[in-house]
Scaffold this motif. Structure first.
Motif, PDB file in Angstrom:
ATOM      1  N   ASP A  76       0.828  -1.204   0.000  1.00 49.24           N
ATOM      2  CA  ASP A  76       0.000   0.000   0.000  1.00 49.24           C
ATOM      3  C   ASP A  76       0.866   1.258   0.000  1.00 49.24           C
ATOM      4  N   ASP A 113       0.974   4.211  -2.831  1.00 53.70           N
ATOM      5  CA  ASP A 113       0.719   5.608  -2.474  1.00 53.70           C
ATOM      6  C   ASP A 113       1.886   6.500  -2.888  1.00 53.70           C
ATOM      7  N   GLN A 160       1.719   9.487  -5.653  1.00 51.78           N
ATOM      8  CA  GLN A 160       2.030  10.858  -5.275  1.00 51.78           C
ATOM      9  C   GLN A 160       3.182  11.408  -6.123  1.00 51.78           C
ATOM     10  N   ILE A 215       4.836   9.946   3.694  1.00 51.07           N
ATOM     11  CA  ILE A 215       3.529   9.274   3.680  1.00 51.07           C
ATOM     12  C   ILE A 215       3.401   8.348   4.875  1.00 51.07           C
ATOM     13  N   ASN A 275       0.584   8.696   7.747  1.00 49.56           N
ATOM     14  CA  ASN A 275      -0.341   7.588   8.030  1.00 49.56           C
ATOM     15  C   ASN A 275      -0.261   7.158   9.483  1.00 49.56           C
TER      16      ASN A 275
END
Length: 171
Positions: free
Chosen positions: A33, A37, A41, A66, A70
């Motif tokens: 994941d 991401d 980005q 990121i 998160n």
């Protein structure tokens, strides 16, 4: 750098990104994941990339940011959920006129069992219930991972034995 070259260079470093993501998350699915991401980005912000020599460093910085974002979001959500759960739990236990007397009794009994075990068993269990992985618990408590697994197995067995009346009622 052309848009097509930029995307191809990112695809070439996907494996390195995955290894870095796994070091951050210690979980295969979370690492996947995180890589997705990061790539998304980077592609959305390709025009902001300046130095063709340091694409890998730029990608690692995006991924790290990121991951931190998160993690902070998850901690805020856990605090909100914990506060909500505590208020709900207290209202069940303290409300003697509640229609859910059995549930409040069951929760009291569950907590009695959990707090009757020594800290060395209870702390890893509480961490596991809070969402920590075996490896994270082992690192934080400075224990071998096998010891953590054994302690969790032992407390689960104890809970199952002492709460068998509650578990049998639900069937």
């Amino acid at each position: 750098m052309k848009k097509m070259d930029f995307a191809q260079n990112i695809v070439k470093m996907e494996r390195d990104l995955y290894h870095f993501a796994y070091k951050l998350t210690s979980d295969y699915d979370s690492a996947n994941d995180l890589v997705q991401d990061c790539i998304l980005q980077a592609l959305n912000n390709a025009e902001k990339f300046m130095y063709a020599d340091n694409l890998k460093g730029w990608m690692y910085t995006i991924m790290r940011n990121i991951f931190i974002s998160n993690y902070r979001r998850m901690m805020r959500e856990m605090n909100i959920i914990d506060k909500t759960y505590t208020v709900f739990q207290q209202s069940l236990i303290e409300d003697e006129d509640s229609d859910r007397f059995e549930l409040s009794y069951d929760i009291k009994q569950l907590y009695r069992v959990i707090y009757s075990v020594p800290d060395e068993l209870r702390v890893p269990f509480q961490m596991y219930v809070a969402g920590f992985k075996y490896r994270e618990i082992a690192e934080k408590l400075d224990l071998p991972i096998g010891t953590v697994k054994h302690r969790l197995f032992f407390i689960r067995k104890r809970l199952k034995d002492e709460l068998k009346d509650i578990l049998d009622v639900g069937r």
